[in-house]
Design a protein around this motif. Structure first.
Motif, mmCIF file in Angstrom:
data_model
loop_
_atom_site.group_PDB
_atom_site.id
_atom_site.type_symbol
_atom_site.label_atom_id
_atom_site.label_comp_id
_atom_site.label_asym_id
_atom_site.label_seq_id
_atom_site.Cartn_x
_atom_site.Cartn_y
_atom_site.Cartn_z
ATOM 1 N N ILE A 48 0.490 -1.293 0.146
ATOM 2 C CA ILE A 48 0.128 -0.254 0.232
ATOM 3 C C ILE A 48 0.447 1.034 0.172
ATOM 4 C CG2 ILE A 48 -1.997 1.118 1.154
ATOM 5 C CD1 ILE A 48 -3.004 -1.298 -0.318
ATOM 6 N N SER A 49 0.389 1.712 -1.369
ATOM 7 C CA SER A 49 1.710 3.417 -1.410
ATOM 8 C C SER A 49 0.538 4.738 -0.559
ATOM 9 C CB SER A 49 1.639 3.599 -2.721
ATOM 10 O OG SER A 49 0.697 3.865 -3.519
ATOM 11 N N ASN B 142 -4.280 8.710 -1.229
ATOM 12 C CA ASN B 142 -4.858 9.873 -1.123
ATOM 13 C C ASN B 142 -6.188 9.269 -1.852
ATOM 14 O OD1 ASN B 142 -2.868 10.917 0.045
ATOM 15 N ND2 ASN B 142 -1.541 11.440 -1.297
ATOM 16 N N ALA B 143 -5.573 8.102 -3.461
ATOM 17 C CA ALA B 143 -6.855 8.425 -4.438
ATOM 18 C C ALA B 143 -7.990 7.728 -3.406
ATOM 19 C CB ALA B 143 -5.974 7.095 -5.190
ATOM 20 N N ALA B 144 -7.666 6.967 -2.820
ATOM 21 C CA ALA B 144 -8.601 6.251 -1.807
ATOM 22 C C ALA B 144 -9.853 7.763 -1.029
ATOM 23 C CB ALA B 144 -8.605 5.421 -0.059
ATOM 24 N N PHE C 96 -11.052 -1.855 -6.379
ATOM 25 C CA PHE C 96 -10.582 -0.227 -6.807
ATOM 26 C C PHE C 96 -9.145 -0.848 -7.897
ATOM 27 C CE2 PHE C 96 -6.482 2.291 -5.464
ATOM 28 C CZ PHE C 96 -7.160 3.621 -6.155
ATOM 29 N N ILE C 97 -8.951 0.161 -9.090
ATOM 30 C CA ILE C 97 -7.943 -0.147 -9.987
ATOM 31 C C ILE C 97 -7.189 0.602 -9.985
ATOM 32 C CG2 ILE C 97 -7.195 -1.449 -11.668
ATOM 33 C CD1 ILE C 97 -9.950 -3.045 -11.407
ATOM 34 N N ARG C 98 -5.562 0.843 -9.318
ATOM 35 C CA ARG C 98 -5.043 1.668 -9.749
ATOM 36 C C ARG C 98 -4.077 1.259 -10.634
ATOM 37 N NH1 ARG C 98 -0.216 3.720 -7.810
ATOM 38 N NH2 ARG C 98 -0.168 2.739 -6.119
#
Lengths: 440, 440
Positions: free
Chosen positions: B233-234, B239-241, B355-357
């Motif tokens: 987990i970065s 932040n995106a979450a 959630f896909i990044r």
């Protein structure tokens, strides 16, 4: 497998009917878990002929609760009638007097007669279980009475009235007035036609008095509770709270202080990023702060036929799993002869933060005068805000909002008396206490 | 008053020393509550000479836990050594074999041998209590085993590792990297020198396996858990979450599905306005969803000497309040011969939001290609975002974030394989499952 546990149920309203349905539908599962079957052998209800969608043909019908409690061949008497007086009171006394275990969801009865009933239960070696009486499905009685044995509790507080929390949540989320939200709550069946008992805080006070006794080992003192309902909370308060990082909840709070035990029910500002602030709608929550365990917060359904029946069933199952006369579980945590005297701490000595919203005439010097009156009473301010819409004096009253650091209630009251005497106040000041969870 | 309850303690580390101190300091209070005194009559620990600040001169010292369990004159054996193997395993077996009640905080032991130990306890009429083994001071075992009797549980999930929650909270609040926060956790004693067991999810998995058995009435299957830790987990994920209205928590989740029981431990996005999302730092939380009670959420300290000792003490007090041989409390909710077979639902059949990044080369048509590959796999998107910094194609990779509606894991995996084969991906895609509380 041991003999079946024979139960008698007095009251077949929403909770009673749910309980009967669950006991019938899950007969085998319950017998496996409890090591014995649970049989409904006696029932009584106001209307015998009403179709409740459950089969009670194997149970003996009694004319009234007292005759059931006095005569039925049962191991457990389940009281689901409600009300602090007879027939519930007489029936529970009668059952306990026969040494029959009692399970009740009746907070009013316990608030009024809990210790007397506990003493009878002790003398007769019977259990008095009442998980459903406080915060519905949330196992807060078990947590205090069993899990936290040995802990010294410093504070217990919670959202214990779904009606109030529904109204406050709806006001905030939809920007509606108290009256509009109350109407909606009534339409949805969350509020009674006469909502006073909920919205004035009495229901919360009953529940709080039970938790206070369990938490502090004192006699129940349901009449010694400072009470303030939510009827004076306006959308302006809710918006101002939000601006300051708070939400408004009706809390019941019992707290150990140097001058005694504070019991109070009032609208409360809680920090927005605390867990309890996120408890919305009809959901309940109870927090317990103690010296060994730390802070425990439990969130769940506080009412409803099934949730309440689940709590009743848990109490019945505890009895089913035990063997007759096999347990020492004082109803309020300690034997009644070892309960401590209750000493009330007056609300005037309460220490905490305060939110104060004042409407004042728009006149030079008012702001300074308010700040001075606060300072004279030794009140240190966290923030003071004036939303002035006009560069110069105007005819429209201005709103001033103060948030204090921890201070004594009597200082706040004295300061407000002093401010009132200055003659620039418009209407009554709004004062809301701030409560901070110990942990996040 | 009944005879004193005689207890033997194996292990005098942080929890054991706390327990001894509490039992000594609160001797009278406990005797009042429990109806009998609690006496430490036997102890064993690795180092006998160490000064723990407690007086154990009245207790008999044993060379090791097994000889204590085999020979001491005790009613309750308290195992606080830890570890799934001997001596804890042999000692607990020995005590139960003598019909002596056991209280343990040892999740690893129960995850490995829980059902075997429960069977011995049942045969001998002894209790096996282990509130402290899962989520420290939170009374989740009692809630599942006692309060929710009769409920059919659909899902149980929670934050059960304080180390991980501390790290994730700190990353979010201070914008720091995983590595920096892990170091800080180690400095504060929240993480071990070798943190793998916590941060890879194994600790959570042990606890989850116990809750699964209690919740679903099945045998413990600690090896059949899908496991993903938080090391990947970065801060970009966090932040995106946050931008999407979520927080990332390491959850253990056990869920009843049509194809069996899903047990999974992985980083999870939970809606920001859910109560569990607000559980910060080393605090734990467990939610239980059931058909009668509804949703119950409990929040509290998941570790620490005192909180854990409090849970152990609650278990001991339950035994003190009961009378020898007086209770039928199967350790895992139902008698071991009535436990249901465990059928694992594979993670591939998990249904939920994702959630896909993705990092992709900045090339015309990539966005459309990704959308197409998702559609081909029947995945419906809640949102798709591209943060393009440049009006035209550039050499810098672009980030694309997708949030799916509920979909099957195998579809997501297939879609990602398809996307990978297109050749425009930079590095590995990040996939985080979304978990939605039933109630708010």
């Amino acid at each position: 497998m041991a003999d079946a546990l024979k139960i008698g149920i007095a009251g077949l309203g929403t909770v009673g009917a749910s309980l009967v349905r669950i006991l019938q539908d899950r007969r085998e599962m319950l017998a496996t878990t409890c090591g014995r079957a649970i049989e409904i052998t006696a029932v009584t209800a106001r209307d015998r002929s009403k179709d409740r969608g459950v089969d009670l043909s194997n149970a003996t019908w009694f004319e009234d609760a007292v005759s059931l409690a006095a005569n039925a061949d049962i191991d457990v008497f389940i009281e689901l009638m409600g009300g602090s007086g007879d027939p519930a009171y007489a029936a529970v006394k009668t059952a306990l007097g026969r040494g029959i275990h009692v399970v009740t969801a009746n907070k009013a009865l316990l608030a009024a007669h809990g210790i007397e009933l506990a003493a009878i239960a002790e003398n007769k070696g019977a259990l008095l279980n009442y998980e459903a009486a406080v915060a519905g499905g949330i196992p807060v009685i078990k947590a205090l009475r069993e899990s936290m044995t040995g802990n010294t509790i410093s504070r217990v507080y919670g959202i214990m009235n779904g009606t109030c929390n529904y109204i406050l949540t709806k006001m905030e989320k939809e920007g509606l007035s108290f009256e509009a939200c109350l109407k909606e709550a009534q339409r949805l069946g969350y509020a009674e036609a006469d909502p006073a008992f909920d919205i004035e805080g009495n229901d919360t006070a009953h529940k709080l008095s039970i938790l206070t006794s369990l938490a502090f080992g004192t006699a129940i003192a349901a009449d010694d509770i400072y009470l303030e309902g939510i009827t004076n909370i306006s959308i302006d308060d809710i918006n101002a709270a939000a601006d300051l990082g708070y939400r408004i909840k009706l809390l019941g709070v019992a707290q150990r202080t140097e001058s005694g035990i504070e019991q109070r029910v009032h609208p409360t500002m809680v920090p927005y990023d605390s867990v309890i602030a996120q408890v919305d709608g009809v959901t309940n929550a109870v927090a317990i702060e103690s010296d060994i365990l730390g802070e425990l917060l439990m969130v769940g359904p506080g009412a409803g036929g099934n949730a309440t029946a689940s709590a009743v069933l848990g109490d019945v199952a505890d009895i089913a799993k035990s063997r007759p006369g096999a347990q020492h579980v004082p109803a309020f945590g300690r034997p009644t002869n070892a309960l401590l005297p209750y000493k009330r701490a007056q609300i005037q000595s309460h220490e905490g933060g305060y939110f104060i919203r004042l409407k004042v005439v728009d006149r030079t010097g008012v702001f300074a005068s308010i700040a001075s009156r606060m300072a004279e009473n030794g009140i240190s301010l966290e923030s003071i805000m004036q939303h002035s819409k006009h560069p110069k004096e105007s005819d429209e009253p201005q709103t001033i909002i103060l948030v204090t650091h921890a201070t004594a209630e009597h200082s706040v009251r004295d300061a407000i008396v002093a401010i009132k005497s200055e003659g620039y106040l418009v209407g009554e000041p709004q004062v809301i206490r701030i409560e901070r969870p110990k942990a996040a």
